[in-house]
Scaffold this motif. Structure first.
Motif, mmCIF file in Angstrom:
data_model
loop_
_atom_site.group_PDB
_atom_site.id
_atom_site.type_symbol
_atom_site.label_atom_id
_atom_site.label_comp_id
_atom_site.label_asym_id
_atom_site.label_seq_id
_atom_site.Cartn_x
_atom_site.Cartn_y
_atom_site.Cartn_z
ATOM 1 N N GLU A 109 1.098 4.151 -2.985
ATOM 2 C CA GLU A 109 0.924 5.582 -2.732
ATOM 3 C C GLU A 109 2.165 6.364 -3.152
ATOM 4 O O GLU A 109 2.060 7.479 -3.688
ATOM 5 C CB GLU A 109 0.623 5.804 -1.249
ATOM 6 C CG GLU A 109 0.235 7.230 -0.914
ATOM 7 C CD GLU A 109 -0.238 7.392 0.521
ATOM 8 O OE1 GLU A 109 -0.427 8.547 0.956
ATOM 9 O OE2 GLU A 109 -0.419 6.356 1.203
ATOM 10 N N ARG A 169 -0.696 11.961 10.576
ATOM 11 C CA ARG A 169 -0.843 12.113 9.131
ATOM 12 C C ARG A 169 0.440 12.655 8.510
ATOM 13 O O ARG A 169 0.890 12.204 7.452
ATOM 14 C CB ARG A 169 -2.021 13.031 8.813
ATOM 15 C CG ARG A 169 -2.287 13.197 7.314
ATOM 16 C CD ARG A 169 -3.431 14.159 7.087
ATOM 17 N NE ARG A 169 -4.687 13.594 7.542
ATOM 18 C CZ ARG A 169 -5.472 12.808 6.797
ATOM 19 N NH1 ARG A 169 -5.121 12.501 5.560
ATOM 20 N NH2 ARG A 169 -6.603 12.340 7.275
ATOM 21 N N ALA A 171 0.831 -1.204 0.000
ATOM 22 C CA ALA A 171 0.000 0.000 0.000
ATOM 23 C C ALA A 171 0.865 1.254 0.000
ATOM 24 O O ALA A 171 0.566 2.233 -0.700
ATOM 25 C CB ALA A 171 -0.933 -0.014 1.208
ATOM 26 N N GLN A 172 1.944 1.251 0.779
ATOM 27 C CA GLN A 172 2.846 2.408 0.796
ATOM 28 C C GLN A 172 3.532 2.595 -0.552
ATOM 29 O O GLN A 172 3.679 3.737 -1.019
ATOM 30 C CB GLN A 172 3.885 2.231 1.901
ATOM 31 C CG GLN A 172 3.329 2.367 3.307
ATOM 32 C CD GLN A 172 4.389 2.119 4.361
ATOM 33 O OE1 GLN A 172 5.437 1.536 4.077
ATOM 34 N NE2 GLN A 172 4.123 2.541 5.590
ATOM 35 N N ILE A 189 5.957 8.361 3.050
ATOM 36 C CA ILE A 189 5.711 8.185 1.612
ATOM 37 C C ILE A 189 6.701 9.014 0.797
ATOM 38 O O ILE A 189 7.272 8.540 -0.196
ATOM 39 C CB ILE A 189 4.263 8.577 1.271
ATOM 40 C CG1 ILE A 189 3.265 7.685 2.034
ATOM 41 C CG2 ILE A 189 4.031 8.468 -0.228
ATOM 42 C CD1 ILE A 189 3.423 6.207 1.772
ATOM 43 N N ARG A 222 3.024 9.938 8.287
ATOM 44 C CA ARG A 222 2.786 9.038 7.153
ATOM 45 C C ARG A 222 3.203 9.697 5.842
ATOM 46 O O ARG A 222 3.805 9.051 4.974
ATOM 47 C CB ARG A 222 1.314 8.638 7.100
ATOM 48 C CG ARG A 222 0.970 7.769 5.889
ATOM 49 C CD ARG A 222 -0.471 7.317 5.901
ATOM 50 N NE ARG A 222 -0.791 6.591 4.691
ATOM 51 C CZ ARG A 222 -0.489 5.315 4.460
ATOM 52 N NH1 ARG A 222 0.169 4.628 5.392
ATOM 53 N NH2 ARG A 222 -0.824 4.717 3.332
ATOM 54 N N GLN A 223 2.914 10.977 5.690
ATOM 55 C CA GLN A 223 3.305 11.673 4.467
ATOM 56 C C GLN A 223 4.820 11.758 4.338
ATOM 57 O O GLN A 223 5.364 11.627 3.243
ATOM 58 C CB GLN A 223 2.687 13.069 4.451
ATOM 59 C CG GLN A 223 1.174 13.072 4.277
ATOM 60 C CD GLN A 223 0.582 14.458 4.374
ATOM 61 O OE1 GLN A 223 1.199 15.371 4.931
ATOM 62 N NE2 GLN A 223 -0.630 14.639 3.862
ATOM 63 N N ARG A 260 2.147 6.900 -6.847
ATOM 64 C CA ARG A 260 1.251 7.991 -7.259
ATOM 65 C C ARG A 260 1.938 9.345 -7.092
ATOM 66 O O ARG A 260 1.756 10.248 -7.918
ATOM 67 C CB ARG A 260 -0.044 7.930 -6.432
ATOM 68 C CG ARG A 260 -0.953 6.773 -6.792
ATOM 69 C CD ARG A 260 -2.338 6.950 -6.207
ATOM 70 N NE ARG A 260 -2.339 6.846 -4.750
ATOM 71 C CZ ARG A 260 -2.485 5.708 -4.080
ATOM 72 N NH1 ARG A 260 -2.649 4.569 -4.746
ATOM 73 N NH2 ARG A 260 -2.498 5.692 -2.765
ATOM 74 N N LEU A 261 2.714 9.489 -6.027
ATOM 75 C CA LEU A 261 3.472 10.724 -5.853
ATOM 76 C C LEU A 261 4.620 10.804 -6.856
ATOM 77 O O LEU A 261 4.943 11.888 -7.363
ATOM 78 C CB LEU A 261 4.005 10.809 -4.425
ATOM 79 C CG LEU A 261 4.838 12.049 -4.066
ATOM 80 C CD1 LEU A 261 4.014 13.321 -4.245
ATOM 81 C CD2 LEU A 261 5.362 11.937 -2.646
#
Length: 741
Positions: free
Chosen positions: A354, A399, A350-351, A406, A402-403, A357-358
């Motif tokens: 994501e 949050r 999942a990471q 990523i 987590r950002q 996508r970045l």
């Protein structure tokens, strides 16, 4: 030793061939996505003689007999080759390995015994079993031997017999060592062979040689080539259509003049390596009881190694005795630990999704393998603060954490394009630096520093912000007049070498010597050597001194320029300015002679100084000899072997710079003396494919002639035509050009 006494495991059933086929297909996906006509290829098996490896050998033999056209990774399989590793740590181990080979031959499998050479690391008086890190040393030697053998036999797939119980032990070990969620995923089903970073053809290399061979193992389908040819013809015909002419007014003479005069400074693009040996574990979902049942059902013999039962020898042995001899808490039992590994794997996937996508918003501008540099524009990480986050500071911090994680994954993917390190950095280590590239997720203590970006170094990579006064500014066109509309770009290169550490240096093993005729014979071609973790290099030459690869040093710059012709000096200045400005040029590989020799003199008049420090000096008698020198060797008839002093660290003041191979600059006449080849190590093509990649100078507004050049280059995504691109530009939907590699 004899076979283990057979114990009936009534609760386990043998592994069926359909189960094994499904496991192999799930474990060995296609490496190169472009399907082609692939040659048949053998697969290597690492066999120890234990029940797990013998069960794997039996299943592979059955698979080969029952399914003729079966693919592993990219190639159909035409056989298996077993490699029996003999550690030589106990009496009778070699005889046991021979018995294992005989059992494998009964299964119609080719097999070889491969003893490990402990003398490479220890002297004869050292017992390897007394080492505190015995397990890691044995693992390194084992993989190196397997890697050398696979590379020599051109085997790209290696099957290992690790099973579910091995996975359980591995995760328990990592729990004790304090690993995070990424380490608690356990062993991967497929990955590059470890411990072989310096072995060409084994670790992420060999693709270029394969494509240059007469019969490559990977070859695109004929219909694929025809499709590409037709697509190119369609683009050309569309451009020449009378209904959509290209007017002379659309031709920018300034661009044409610039390209005409800058073409000569472009060096030859060096190849980028790929391929190598992949390790697969098709039995990772099967328990050891099922492997035992498979051997019992099919009368397959196996041998027990007594060292596997010594809890004082390795940590794995101690953990094995612990969980087999004692009742562990339910949370540490195998079902719970394996479930933990699956949850960690799902979190990791999942990471990564994501992060990809970045990564699609990252713009990679000018990746230059010739200099080992890349210019990257990172996107703005929009930190979305919801109403619940604003009401709960702890939730907002979670949050942001987590950002940052990523963003660190994206940063790691980009760093590995130019980093010389063997292993990728941990995500946790990069979280302390990622705020420099993504200011919006900086912690309050670092927020004040984001307004004035500074050059910093991480993981042997130097990251320099591109500002108006930066030496890299000329590579990036002017940005928008509104600074907040465009994120800052960064120039990534190899970090300068620390003064307190030795510089990376590779010394060729062979040198040339005079034979019966007073000329130098061609030396033996060296094996591929990895320099600074970035460039593969090999050569053969007719020089009386060894060749050394080391960084381009400032002290050799002026003498090297004086040896070049005027046009070559101009090219050198232009290429250094464009590809390696500033201190980046002193991380480029340079080709040196160990001692200075005047190569302008006739070959028969060139003689190394008396007492040149060869580690082995060969003296010819009666005209017998092969004309080659080497660091090690066995004297032949008619030769006398003399030992002499040899400096372990060469004296750089005596060296002579003869070429900058990545910039395609060398002294006149060097090609008559030496034949060398250089390649860039493998990069993650998936990163380049996902990220947006810009051609040089495409940051400006998109004009009609830019669209025409874009279509002419054949890179338009999705086959979009000129009219559609112009329409999108007019409507404002296409503000920048992104070209995927």
């Amino acid at each position: 030793m004899g076979t283990l006494h057979h114990v009936l495991h009534t609760g386990a059933r043998p592994i069926g061939l359909p189960e094994f086929v499904d496991a192999v297909r799930a474990t060995c996906p296609r490496r190169f996505t472009q399907k082609g006509t692939m040659r048949h290829r053998r697969v290597a098996l690492a066999v120890s003689g234990g029940v797990d490896s013998m069960a794997l050998a039996f299943l592979c033999s059955s698979l080969r007999k029952s399914t003729a056209a079966f693919e592993v990774s990219d190639n159909p399989v035409n056989g298996f080759r077993a490699m029996v590793i003999d550690h030589g740590l106990r009496e009778g181990s070699y005889e046991e390995a021979l018995a294992v080979c005989e059992a494998l031959k009964d299964m119609s499998l080719s097999a070889d015994v491969m003893p490990l050479n402990w003398s490479k690391i220890f002297d004869d008086n050292t017992n390897p079993r007394d080492l505190p890190n015995f397990e890691s040393v044995a693992r390194k030697l084992r993989y190196e031997r397997l890697g050398h053998e696979c590379a020599a036999r051109k085997l790209a797939s290696l099957f290992l017999a690790h099973h579910e119980d091995d996975q359980y032990e591995t995760i328990l070990m990592r729990l004790l060592q304090g690993h995070g969620s990424r380490g608690l995923r356990g062993m991967k089903k497929a990955h590059d062979i470890p411990e072989c970073e310096n072995i060409h053809g084994a670790h992420q290399s060999g693709w270029v040689d394969d494509q240059m061979s007469y019969r490559p193992f990977y070859k695109p389908l004929t219909r694929t080539r025809k499709h590409l040819h037709r697509a190119l013809q369609a683009n050309i015909h569309h451009l020449m259509d009378e209904n959509d002419p290209v007017h002379e007014s659309e031709i920018e003479l300034e661009d044409f003049h610039t390209k005409l005069h800058t073409k000569s400074i472009e060096p030859n693009q060096i190849p980028i390596e790929d391929g190598g040996v992949m390790v697969y574990r098709p039995l990772l979902e099967f328990s050891k009881d099922r492997l035992i049942a498979t051997c019992l059902e099919n009368n397959v013999p196996w041998w027990e190694d007594s060292t596997n039962h010594d809890p004082t020898l390795t940590i794995r042995n101690a953990i094995r005795k612990l969980y087999k001899g004692y009742a562990l808490p339910k949370a540490l039992q195998k079902p719970a630990i394996l479930a933990l590994a699956k949850r960690c794997e799902q979190k990791h996937q999942a990471q990564d999704a994501e992060a990809n996508r970045l990564l699609r918003q990252v713009i990679i501008h000018d990746f230059e393998p010739n200099a080992g540099t890349v210019i990257v524009q990172f996107p703005k990480f929009e930190s979305v603060i919801t109403k619940r986050d604003s009401q709960s500071p702890q939730r907002r911090q979670a949050r942001l954490a987590r950002q940052r994680e990523i963003a660190s994954i994206v940063m790691r993917k980009v760093l590995m394009l130019v980093s010389p390190e063997k292993q990728a950095p941990s995500v946790t280590a990069l979280e302390n630096h990622v705020w420099r590239l993504f200011p919006s997720i900086a912690e309050p203590g670092n927020a004040a520093q984001t307004d004035d970006p500074k050059t910093f170094s991480v993981y042997s990579v130097l990251l320099t912000p591109i500002t108006p006064d930066s030496p890299h500014r000329k590579s990036v066109p002017a940005s928008s007049s509104k600074p907040h509309m465009q994120q800052l770009s960064w120039h990534l290169s190899r970090a300068p070498y620390p003064a307190h550490l030795p510089i990376p240096r590779v010394r060729m093993t062979y040198w040339s010597m005079k034979g019966p005729v007073p000329t130098y014979t061609m030396s033996t071609r060296n094996e591929w050597m990895l320099w600074d973790g970035r460039y593969w290099f090999h050569a053969e030459h007719q020089l009386p001194h060894r060749i050394i690869v080391q960084p381009f040093l400032l002290e050799h710059s002026k003498p090297f320029r004086e040896l070049l012709q005027r046009s070559a000096r101009a090219r050198l200045d232009a290429r250094l300015k464009r590809y390696a400005p500033g201190k980046t040029r002193y991380t480029l590989p340079g080709l040196y002679l160990e001692e200075d020799v005047d190569l302008n003199r006739p070959m028969r008049q060139i003689t190394p100084r008396g007492g040149y420090p060869n580690p082995i000096a060969w003296e010819y008698r009666d005209g017998i000899g092969d004309g080659r020198g080497a660091d090690r060797g066995v004297g032949q008839a008619g030769e006398r072997r003399d030992q002499s002093m040899h400096p372990k660290v060469p004296d750089t003041s005596k060296m002579k710079l003869i070429a900058l191979p990545t910039l395609d600059i060398q002294i006149p006449g060097l090609s008559d003396w030496i034949d060398y080849e250089i390649r860039y190590r493998k990069v993650d093509r998936k990163t380049l494919r996902i990220a947006g990649t810009w051609s040089r100078g495409s940051f400006g507004p998109l004009t009609d002639d830019a669209v025409m050049r874009y279509i002419e280059s054949g890179r338009a995504r999705g086959g979009r035509g000129v009219d559609r691109l112009r329409k999108e530009r007019t409507e404002g939907r296409l503000s920048r050009m992104r070209v995927c590699v």
